[in-house]
Design an enzyme around this catalytic site. Sequence first.
Site, PDB file in Angstrom:
ATOM      1  N   THR A  71      61.858  69.450  44.050  1.00 56.07           N
ATOM      2  CA  THR A  71      60.688  69.179  44.880  1.00 56.07           C
ATOM      3  C   THR A  71      61.047  69.098  46.364  1.00 56.07           C
ATOM      4  O   THR A  71      62.177  68.713  46.710  1.00 56.07           O
ATOM      5  CB  THR A  71      60.046  67.838  44.447  1.00 56.07           C
ATOM      6  OG1 THR A  71      59.108  67.412  45.425  1.00 56.07           O
ATOM      7  CG2 THR A  71      61.082  66.736  44.285  1.00 56.07           C
ATOM      8  N   ASP A  72      60.060  69.400  47.217  1.00 52.29           N
ATOM      9  CA  ASP A  72      60.262  69.252  48.669  1.00 52.29           C
ATOM     10  C   ASP A  72      60.493  67.791  49.054  1.00 52.29           C
ATOM     11  O   ASP A  72      60.997  67.492  50.135  1.00 52.29           O
ATOM     12  CB  ASP A  72      59.081  69.837  49.460  1.00 52.29           C
ATOM     13  CG  ASP A  72      57.725  69.226  49.116  1.00 52.29           C
ATOM     14  OD1 ASP A  72      57.647  68.392  48.186  1.00 52.29           O
ATOM     15  OD2 ASP A  72      56.725  69.596  49.770  1.00 52.29           O
ATOM     16  N   GLU A  73      60.132  66.860  48.135  1.00 54.02           N
ATOM     17  CA  GLU A  73      60.237  65.438  48.474  1.00 54.02           C
ATOM     18  C   GLU A  73      61.683  64.983  48.652  1.00 54.02           C
ATOM     19  O   GLU A  73      61.938  63.917  49.184  1.00 54.02           O
ATOM     20  CB  GLU A  73      59.521  64.584  47.424  1.00 54.02           C
ATOM     21  CG  GLU A  73      58.055  64.974  47.300  1.00 54.02           C
ATOM     22  CD  GLU A  73      57.178  63.904  46.661  1.00 54.02           C
ATOM     23  OE1 GLU A  73      57.554  62.725  46.684  1.00 54.02           O
ATOM     24  OE2 GLU A  73      56.120  64.281  46.147  1.00 54.02           O
ATOM     25  N   TYR A 130      61.062  58.158  43.017  1.00 47.55           N
ATOM     26  CA  TYR A 130      60.881  59.471  42.377  1.00 47.55           C
ATOM     27  C   TYR A 130      61.732  60.530  43.085  1.00 47.55           C
ATOM     28  O   TYR A 130      62.530  61.242  42.453  1.00 47.55           O
ATOM     29  CB  TYR A 130      59.392  59.882  42.415  1.00 47.55           C
ATOM     30  CG  TYR A 130      59.164  61.372  42.220  1.00 47.55           C
ATOM     31  CD1 TYR A 130      59.409  61.982  40.993  1.00 47.55           C
ATOM     32  CD2 TYR A 130      58.724  62.183  43.277  1.00 47.55           C
ATOM     33  CE1 TYR A 130      59.217  63.351  40.818  1.00 47.55           C
ATOM     34  CE2 TYR A 130      58.525  63.545  43.111  1.00 47.55           C
ATOM     35  CZ  TYR A 130      58.776  64.130  41.879  1.00 47.55           C
ATOM     36  OH  TYR A 130      58.592  65.483  41.708  1.00 47.55           O
ATOM     37  N   LYS A 188      65.076  62.938  41.863  1.00 43.19           N
ATOM     38  CA  LYS A 188      65.113  64.415  41.895  1.00 43.19           C
ATOM     39  C   LYS A 188      66.310  64.878  42.742  1.00 43.19           C
ATOM     40  O   LYS A 188      66.974  65.857  42.411  1.00 43.19           O
ATOM     41  CB  LYS A 188      63.793  64.976  42.455  1.00 43.19           C
ATOM     42  CG  LYS A 188      62.564  64.677  41.616  1.00 43.19           C
ATOM     43  CD  LYS A 188      62.575  65.299  40.226  1.00 43.19           C
ATOM     44  CE  LYS A 188      62.374  66.789  40.224  1.00 43.19           C
ATOM     45  NZ  LYS A 188      62.215  67.313  38.839  1.00 43.19           N
TER      46      LYS A 188
HETATM   47  N1  LIG Z   1      53.270  68.554  40.658  1.00 43.79           N
HETATM   48  C1  LIG Z   1      53.825  68.934  41.788  1.00 43.79           C
HETATM   49  O1  LIG Z   1      53.143  69.065  42.815  1.00 43.79           O
HETATM   50  C2  LIG Z   1      55.296  69.238  41.853  1.00 43.79           C
HETATM   51  C3  LIG Z   1      55.822  69.772  43.039  1.00 43.79           C
HETATM   52  C4  LIG Z   1      57.197  70.089  43.076  1.00 43.79           C
HETATM   53  C5  LIG Z   1      57.990  69.885  41.962  1.00 43.79           C
HETATM   54  N2  LIG Z   1      57.440  69.341  40.842  1.00 43.79           N
HETATM   55  C6  LIG Z   1      58.315  69.160  39.667  1.00 43.79           C
HETATM   56  O2  LIG Z   1      57.780  69.996  38.659  1.00 43.79           O
HETATM   57  C7  LIG Z   1      58.025  69.429  37.374  1.00 43.79           C
HETATM   58  C8  LIG Z   1      56.723  69.355  36.582  1.00 43.79           C
HETATM   59  O3  LIG Z   1      55.802  68.547  37.294  1.00 43.79           O
HETATM   60  P1  LIG Z   1      54.332  68.300  36.729  1.00 43.79           P
HETATM   61  O4  LIG Z   1      53.462  68.006  37.888  1.00 43.79           O
HETATM   62  O5  LIG Z   1      53.981  69.385  35.796  1.00 43.79           O
HETATM   63  O6  LIG Z   1      54.571  66.951  35.905  1.00 43.79           O
HETATM   64  P2  LIG Z   1      53.681  66.312  34.743  1.00 43.79           P
HETATM   65  O7  LIG Z   1      53.844  64.838  34.944  1.00 43.79           O
HETATM   66  O8  LIG Z   1      52.325  66.899  34.705  1.00 43.79           O
HETATM   67  O9  LIG Z   1      54.422  66.767  33.413  1.00 43.79           O
HETATM   68  C9  LIG Z   1      55.704  66.314  33.093  1.00 43.79           C
HETATM   69  C10 LIG Z   1      55.939  66.582  31.605  1.00 43.79           C
HETATM   70  O10 LIG Z   1      57.293  66.238  31.316  1.00 43.79           O
HETATM   71  C11 LIG Z   1      57.333  65.494  30.109  1.00 43.79           C
HETATM   72  N3  LIG Z   1      58.501  64.606  30.157  1.00 43.79           N
HETATM   73  C12 LIG Z   1      58.794  63.646  31.081  1.00 43.79           C
HETATM   74  N4  LIG Z   1      59.964  63.070  30.812  1.00 43.79           N
HETATM   75  C13 LIG Z   1      60.444  63.669  29.688  1.00 43.79           C
HETATM   76  C14 LIG Z   1      61.610  63.510  28.918  1.00 43.79           C
HETATM   77  N5  LIG Z   1      62.538  62.595  29.241  1.00 43.79           N
HETATM   78  N6  LIG Z   1      61.797  64.318  27.842  1.00 43.79           N
HETATM   79  C15 LIG Z   1      60.877  65.250  27.493  1.00 43.79           C
HETATM   80  N7  LIG Z   1      59.724  65.434  28.178  1.00 43.79           N
HETATM   81  C16 LIG Z   1      59.508  64.652  29.266  1.00 43.79           C
HETATM   82  C17 LIG Z   1      56.020  64.720  30.080  1.00 43.79           C
HETATM   83  O11 LIG Z   1      55.678  64.323  28.749  1.00 43.79           O
HETATM   84  C18 LIG Z   1      55.045  65.739  30.672  1.00 43.79           C
HETATM   85  O12 LIG Z   1      54.497  66.571  29.680  1.00 43.79           O
HETATM   86  C19 LIG Z   1      58.683  68.080  37.623  1.00 43.79           C
HETATM   87  O13 LIG Z   1      60.067  68.242  37.470  1.00 43.79           O
HETATM   88  C20 LIG Z   1      58.346  67.764  39.059  1.00 43.79           C
HETATM   89  O14 LIG Z   1      59.333  66.960  39.661  1.00 43.79           O
HETATM   90  C21 LIG Z   1      56.117  69.010  40.755  1.00 43.79           C
END
Ligand SMILES: NC(=O)c1ccc[n+]([C@@H]2O[C@H](COP(=O)([O-])OP(=O)(O)OC[C@H]3O[C@@H](n4cnc5c(N)ncnc54)[C@H](O)[C@@H]3O)[C@@H](O)[C@H]2O)c1
Length: 330
Positions: A122-124, A146, A150
């Site tokens: 993530t950009d964070e 968080y 990451k």
């Molecule tokens: N949403 C954003 O804007 C964004 C931006 C940049 C990066 N990301 C990264 O993208 C990825 C997905 O983000 P998202 O928004 O889809 O998240 P989300 O919270 O919608 O989904 C996360 C999923 O991961 C599963 N999960 C969490 N911990 C787990 C574990 N220990 N074992 C198995 N499953 C597990 C959860 O059950 C859920 O289904 C993350 O790694 C996040 O850091 C998200």
Amino acid sequence: MKLLVTGGLGFIGSNFILKLLKESDDFEVINVDAELFGSDHKNLNEIKNSEKYHFEKGNISNKKFMEEQITKCDAVINFAAESFVDRSINDANPFLVSNIRGAFTILDITTKQKKRMIQISTDEVFGSLSNGTATEEYKFNPSSPYAATKAAAELLINSYFTTFNSDVVITRCTNNYGPRQFAEKLIPKTIILAYNNKKIPIYGNGKNVRDWIYVEDHCDAVLSTLDHGKSGESYNVSANNEIDNITIVRKILEIMNKPDDLIEFVEDRPGHDLRYSLDSTKISDQLEWKVKSSFEEGLEKTVQWYLDNPELLNNISSAILDSTPWKNTN
Ligand SMILES: NC(=O)c1ccc[n+]([C@@H]2O[C@H](COP(=O)([O-])OP(=O)(O)OC[C@H]3O[C@@H](n4cnc5c(N)ncnc54)[C@H](O)[C@@H]3O)[C@@H](O)[C@H]2O)c1
């Protein structure tokens, strides 16, 4: 190719699996998800009976389970994470387990089995930027628990590349929006509250800036790194679309024909980064990835998707829609 996708019941992972299986015959997917926050099997209703889709419930920090799953696959894309900054303020422990221990477990196994791992970061990790934009070389300065987890996963991955020459690629994306995002995040929360004519909380003065990308554009970028990303490299992914929170909420209200007086300014969350900004010249130049959706188009499609799925607009728990979830103690 047989791909292990983790966190595929969540927002970005489910959009990724749908895109992959709908647009190509070349992939078979095993989705490993622990069914934690943000997960919803309905996200994958369209393909749940496909012969190319398999679901395995389990935690990515469980070494034995992950060894069994990774043995069956050619590569792993790790979307699984605890992903909500506010919840990481209440209790950071699950974030350490999923985001550090979980990512490390995959890294260690893929290294031993000589398989490719794509880590979704993530950009964070760069923290708040008062000006300028972060390239891949920008220094880490995470503000929230968080973001720190990451960043920690990225450091472990870099150390494994240096020490063991692991086949790892990191993508680092800005804020995603689109269908299937969990109700706790800004855009779905605003749509749900506006639909129910309830007050929409905005932290502080609403001037916090995020760089927004439509989820399908992010999924395209992940796929291009799987195919062509160079081992040991990271790729920033951005649509150069910096918008402050108050502007986004007003745009949603306009699309939904709802009045601005639904907006309510509330106490800001501690450590709230003012601005994120990523330079994604590297992935555009080297992997020929480019953004396809404009923000206006993507936001309209997103609002319409929620309106077409009324079960997501009703009966959401009040804890999820709380105006200051970072204060919740349970
Ligand atoms: N949403 C954003 O804007 C964004 C931006 C940049 C990066 N990301 C990264 O993208 C990825 C997905 O983000 P998202 O928004 O889809 O998240 P989300 O919270 O919608 O989904 C996360 C999923 O991961 C599963 N999960 C969490 N911990 C787990 C574990 N220990 N074992 C198995 N499953 C597990 C959860 O059950 C859920 O289904 C993350 O790694 C996040 O850091 C998200």
